[in-house]
Scaffold this motif. Structure first.
Motif, PDB file in Angstrom:
ATOM      1  N   ARG A   1      37.933  36.104  56.579  1.00 24.80           N
ATOM      2  CA  ARG A   1      39.066  35.329  56.034  1.00 24.80           C
ATOM      3  C   ARG A   1      39.245  35.536  54.539  1.00 24.80           C
ATOM      4  O   ARG A   1      40.108  34.922  53.929  1.00 24.80           O
ATOM      5  CB  ARG A   1      38.839  33.825  56.319  1.00 24.80           C
ATOM      6  N   ALA A   2      38.416  36.397  53.958  1.00 24.92           N
ATOM      7  CA  ALA A   2      38.457  36.623  52.509  1.00 24.92           C
ATOM      8  C   ALA A   2      38.767  38.079  52.211  1.00 24.92           C
ATOM      9  O   ALA A   2      38.054  38.981  52.646  1.00 24.92           O
ATOM     10  CB  ALA A   2      37.107  36.252  51.886  1.00 24.92           C
ATOM     11  N   GLU A   3      39.831  38.297  51.458  1.00 26.84           N
ATOM     12  CA  GLU A   3      40.130  39.642  50.972  1.00 26.84           C
ATOM     13  C   GLU A   3      39.738  39.687  49.497  1.00 26.84           C
ATOM     14  O   GLU A   3      40.048  38.766  48.740  1.00 26.84           O
ATOM     15  CB  GLU A   3      41.627  39.929  51.134  1.00 26.84           C
ATOM     16  N   ILE A   4      39.035  40.739  49.102  1.00 20.86           N
ATOM     17  CA  ILE A   4      38.628  40.901  47.700  1.00 20.86           C
ATOM     18  C   ILE A   4      39.269  42.193  47.189  1.00 20.86           C
ATOM     19  O   ILE A   4      39.166  43.239  47.844  1.00 20.86           O
ATOM     20  CB  ILE A   4      37.093  41.002  47.550  1.00 20.86           C
ATOM     21  N   ALA A   5      39.948  42.121  46.048  1.00 21.28           N
ATOM     22  CA  ALA A   5      40.652  43.299  45.533  1.00 21.28           C
ATOM     23  C   ALA A   5      40.554  43.358  44.022  1.00 21.28           C
ATOM     24  O   ALA A   5      40.400  42.337  43.348  1.00 21.28           O
ATOM     25  CB  ALA A   5      42.115  43.262  45.966  1.00 21.28           C
ATOM     26  N   GLN A   6      40.656  44.585  43.489  1.00 24.46           N
ATOM     27  CA  GLN A   6      40.639  44.775  42.049  1.00 24.46           C
ATOM     28  C   GLN A   6      42.063  44.588  41.516  1.00 24.46           C
ATOM     29  O   GLN A   6      43.007  45.197  42.026  1.00 24.46           O
ATOM     30  CB  GLN A   6      40.134  46.185  41.731  1.00 24.46           C
ATOM     31  N   SER A   7      42.216  43.713  40.532  1.00 26.88           N
ATOM     32  CA  SER A   7      43.535  43.490  39.933  1.00 26.88           C
ATOM     33  C   SER A   7      43.367  42.841  38.568  1.00 26.88           C
ATOM     34  O   SER A   7      42.456  42.035  38.368  1.00 26.88           O
ATOM     35  CB  SER A   7      44.393  42.580  40.830  1.00 26.88           C
ATOM     36  N   ASN A   8      44.256  43.180  37.639  1.00 20.09           N
ATOM     37  CA  ASN A   8      44.297  42.532  36.341  1.00 20.09           C
ATOM     38  C   ASN A   8      45.217  41.317  36.465  1.00 20.09           C
ATOM     39  O   ASN A   8      46.439  41.436  36.421  1.00 20.09           O
ATOM     40  CB  ASN A   8      44.812  43.521  35.289  1.00 20.09           C
ATOM     41  N   TRP A   9      44.627  40.157  36.664  1.00 24.21           N
ATOM     42  CA  TRP A   9      45.379  38.926  36.977  1.00 24.21           C
ATOM     43  C   TRP A   9      46.336  39.189  38.136  1.00 24.21           C
ATOM     44  O   TRP A   9      45.925  39.631  39.177  1.00 24.21           O
ATOM     45  CB  TRP A   9      46.054  38.355  35.720  1.00 24.21           C
ATOM     46  N   PHE A  10      47.637  38.946  37.951  1.00 24.43           N
ATOM     47  CA  PHE A  10      48.569  39.039  39.087  1.00 24.43           C
ATOM     48  C   PHE A  10      49.091  40.457  39.340  1.00 24.43           C
ATOM     49  O   PHE A  10      49.905  40.649  40.243  1.00 24.43           O
ATOM     50  CB  PHE A  10      49.783  38.131  38.831  1.00 24.43           C
ATOM     51  N   GLU A  11      48.628  41.424  38.545  1.00 20.78           N
ATOM     52  CA  GLU A  11      49.253  42.758  38.543  1.00 20.78           C
ATOM     53  C   GLU A  11      49.447  43.367  39.926  1.00 20.78           C
ATOM     54  O   GLU A  11      50.519  43.876  40.236  1.00 20.78           O
ATOM     55  CB  GLU A  11      48.410  43.703  37.676  1.00 20.78           C
ATOM     56  N   ASP A  12      48.430  43.334  40.756  1.00 24.57           N
ATOM     57  CA  ASP A  12      48.494  44.012  42.062  1.00 24.57           C
ATOM     58  C   ASP A  12      48.506  43.024  43.230  1.00 24.57           C
ATOM     59  O   ASP A  12      48.029  43.340  44.325  1.00 24.57           O
ATOM     60  CB  ASP A  12      47.307  44.973  42.201  1.00 24.57           C
ATOM     61  N   ILE A  13      49.047  41.843  42.988  1.00 27.80           N
ATOM     62  CA  ILE A  13      49.054  40.802  44.020  1.00 27.80           C
ATOM     63  C   ILE A  13      50.445  40.662  44.626  1.00 27.80           C
ATOM     64  O   ILE A  13      51.447  40.677  43.908  1.00 27.80           O
ATOM     65  CB  ILE A  13      48.595  39.445  43.430  1.00 27.80           C
ATOM     66  N   GLU A  14      50.476  40.545  45.946  1.00 24.07           N
ATOM     67  CA  GLU A  14      51.746  40.283  46.636  1.00 24.07           C
ATOM     68  C   GLU A  14      51.604  39.018  47.457  1.00 24.07           C
ATOM     69  O   GLU A  14      50.509  38.611  47.817  1.00 24.07           O
ATOM     70  CB  GLU A  14      52.103  41.463  47.555  1.00 24.07           C
ATOM     71  N   GLY A  15      52.742  38.388  47.777  1.00 20.47           N
ATOM     72  CA  GLY A  15      52.725  37.212  48.642  1.00 20.47           C
ATOM     73  C   GLY A  15      52.678  35.922  47.853  1.00 20.47           C
ATOM     74  O   GLY A  15      52.666  35.910  46.615  1.00 20.47           O
ATOM     75  N   GLN A  16      52.647  34.814  48.615  1.00 21.33           N
ATOM     76  CA  GLN A  16      52.615  33.496  47.991  1.00 21.33           C
ATOM     77  C   GLN A  16      51.481  32.658  48.584  1.00 21.33           C
ATOM     78  O   GLN A  16      51.041  32.901  49.709  1.00 21.33           O
ATOM     79  CB  GLN A  16      53.962  32.800  48.176  1.00 21.33           C
ATOM     80  N   PHE A  17      51.063  31.674  47.826  1.00 20.06           N
ATOM     81  CA  PHE A  17      49.874  30.897  48.158  1.00 20.06           C
ATOM     82  C   PHE A  17      50.167  29.409  47.992  1.00 20.06           C
ATOM     83  O   PHE A  17      51.006  29.026  47.175  1.00 20.06           O
ATOM     84  CB  PHE A  17      48.715  31.307  47.231  1.00 20.06           C
ATOM     85  N   ASP A  18      49.454  28.576  48.768  1.00 13.17           N
ATOM     86  CA  ASP A  18      49.621  27.131  48.551  1.00 13.17           C
ATOM     87  C   ASP A  18      48.536  26.573  47.635  1.00 13.17           C
ATOM     88  O   ASP A  18      48.535  25.395  47.298  1.00 13.17           O
ATOM     89  CB  ASP A  18      49.695  26.356  49.874  1.00 13.17           C
ATOM     90  N   LEU A  19      47.606  27.465  47.193  1.00 14.51           N
ATOM     91  CA  LEU A  19      46.608  27.059  46.214  1.00 14.51           C
ATOM     92  C   LEU A  19      46.204  28.268  45.378  1.00 14.51           C
ATOM     93  O   LEU A  19      45.854  29.320  45.928  1.00 14.51           O
ATOM     94  CB  LEU A  19      45.367  26.474  46.911  1.00 14.51           C
ATOM     95  N   ILE A  20      46.291  28.132  44.060  1.00 12.71           N
ATOM     96  CA  ILE A  20      45.768  29.150  43.140  1.00 12.71           C
ATOM     97  C   ILE A  20      44.663  28.502  42.320  1.00 12.71           C
ATOM     98  O   ILE A  20      44.841  27.399  41.780  1.00 12.71           O
ATOM     99  CB  ILE A  20      46.868  29.697  42.203  1.00 12.71           C
ATOM    100  N   VAL A  21      43.503  29.157  42.246  1.00  4.91           N
ATOM    101  CA  VAL A  21      42.375  28.636  41.463  1.00  4.91           C
ATOM    102  C   VAL A  21      41.887  29.719  40.507  1.00  4.91           C
ATOM    103  O   VAL A  21      42.015  30.908  40.788  1.00  4.91           O
ATOM    104  CB  VAL A  21      41.195  28.179  42.373  1.00  4.91           C
ATOM    105  N   SER A  22      41.332  29.292  39.378  1.00  2.32           N
ATOM    106  CA  SER A  22      40.780  30.257  38.437  1.00  2.32           C
ATOM    107  C   SER A  22      39.806  29.585  37.488  1.00  2.32           C
ATOM    108  O   SER A  22      40.014  28.453  37.056  1.00  2.32           O
ATOM    109  CB  SER A  22      41.901  30.914  37.613  1.00  2.32           C
ATOM    110  N   ASN A  23      38.722  30.310  37.179  1.00  4.45           N
ATOM    111  CA  ASN A  23      37.823  29.943  36.084  1.00  4.45           C
ATOM    112  C   ASN A  23      37.853  31.123  35.116  1.00  4.45           C
ATOM    113  O   ASN A  23      36.979  31.983  35.147  1.00  4.45           O
ATOM    114  CB  ASN A  23      36.408  29.680  36.604  1.00  4.45           C
ATOM    115  N   PRO A  24      38.887  31.181  34.276  1.00  4.61           N
ATOM    116  CA  PRO A  24      39.089  32.373  33.441  1.00  4.61           C
ATOM    117  C   PRO A  24      38.211  32.354  32.189  1.00  4.61           C
ATOM    118  O   PRO A  24      37.585  31.336  31.874  1.00  4.61           O
ATOM    119  CB  PRO A  24      40.569  32.262  33.064  1.00  4.61           C
ATOM    120  N   PRO A  25      38.182  33.472  31.451  1.00  4.64           N
ATOM    121  CA  PRO A  25      37.457  33.475  30.166  1.00  4.64           C
ATOM    122  C   PRO A  25      38.172  32.554  29.186  1.00  4.64           C
ATOM    123  O   PRO A  25      39.348  32.741  28.919  1.00  4.64           O
ATOM    124  CB  PRO A  25      37.533  34.937  29.713  1.00  4.64           C
ATOM    125  N   TYR A  26      37.466  31.520  28.677  1.00  2.98           N
ATOM    126  CA  TYR A  26      38.160  30.567  27.804  1.00  2.98           C
ATOM    127  C   TYR A  26      37.451  30.311  26.481  1.00  2.98           C
ATOM    128  O   TYR A  26      37.805  29.404  25.738  1.00  2.98           O
ATOM    129  CB  TYR A  26      38.424  29.244  28.526  1.00  2.98           C
TER     130      TYR A  26
END
Length: 281
Positions: free
Chosen positions: A164-189
């Motif tokens: 149920r988990a797809e893992i892909a290389q991407s610079n933030w949203f650059e190579d992402i398609e589709g829509q989600f009902d939840l986006i989560v992130s623990n980015p460099p801050y």
């Protein structure tokens, strides 16, 4: 020739070495590393305390303590770290899972979701935990680091969510398609000027790109806020971990992007830890 040390004697000596090296909790670390060297659960160390340590265990223990004394994190020496009741494989390629990130997990699980996107997946601890807890959901985790993607994939397999988990290389949203009902992130801050203030364990042994944006610490949030509305379903949620002084600034970025229901969620220590918002609709 000296006789063999008992496990208890070896632990006392190791604790003294680690204390002299400035390690925060030397007795705890000495115990965990002895358990790892002896290949037993940490809870069983007391049982072997009176026994003499076999030479190969003593040698392994000495190497581990030497590495800890130069501030290699315990989690890297053990190869794992506990997060939300599960053990995750970790290495110097990924940010160590931290207990305060469980605040984000609790917030995510407080409402339903079916399709989750984890930006900067790292070890996979957020995505894998959410899928393990919500068995009907699927998700995508992306990271710029190929090594992090491999680590996240391994943890997805370890916790049996790889279907149920797809893992892909991407610079933030650059190579992402589709829509989600939840986006989560623990980015460099972490602001680049604050990097010198970090402990040697973090500053020298965790991936720099997971810690700082090499700027004011808000670069990732600017990119995430600007693009998130294109990838969120109506009513979909976004949850990001923040540094304790960034709540107002990140909230303002979300507000400017047209996101609604913005809220700040504190961690168990009462510090601002997560900013959440919803896609109007």
């Amino acid at each position: 020739m000296m006789g063999l040390q008992t496990a208890a004697q070896a632990m006392v000596a190791a604790t003294a070495r680690l204390r002299a090296a400035g390690v925060d909790d030397p007795a705890r670390d000495a115990r965990l590393l002895l358990a790892h060297a002896a290949r037993i659960e940490a809870s069983r160390v007391t049982l072997i305390a009176p026994e003499e340590l076999q030479p190969e265990i003593a040698e392994r223990y000495d190497q581990l303590v030497s590495l800890r004394a130069i501030r290699v994190p315990v989690s890297h020496l053990l190869g794992e770290r506990e997060f939300y009741g599960r053990r995750f494989r970790v290495s110097s390629d990924v940010l160590d899972p931290r207990p305060e990130t469980e605040t984000l997990i609790e917030a995510a699980l407080s409402e339903p979701f079916d399709h989750v996107l984890d930006l900067g997946v790292g070890s996979g601890c957020i995505l894998v935990t959410l899928l393990a807890e919500r068995t009907s959901a699927s998700g995508l985790g992306v990271d710029l680091s190929e090594a992090a993607c491999l680590q996240a994939s391994a943890n997805a397999v370890l916790h049996k969510v790889q279907g149920r988990a797809e893992i892909a290389q991407s610079n933030w949203f650059e190579d992402i398609e589709g829509q989600f009902d939840l986006i989560v992130s623990n980015p460099p801050y972490i602001c680049v000027s604050e990097m010198e203030d970090l402990s040697p364990e973090v500053r020298e042994h965790e991936p720099r790109m997971a810690l700082t944006d090499e700027g004011d610490g808000l670069g990732a949030y600017r990119q995430i806020a600007a693009s998130a509305p294109d990838y969120l379903l109506p009513g979909g949620r976004i949850l990001v971990e923040i540094g304790p002084t960034q709540a107002n600034l990140v909230s303002a970025l979300f507000d400017a992007a047209g996101l609604a229901d913005i809220r700040v969620i504190p961690d168990l220590d009462g510090r601002d830890r997560v900013v959440g918002a919803k896609m109007p609709g």
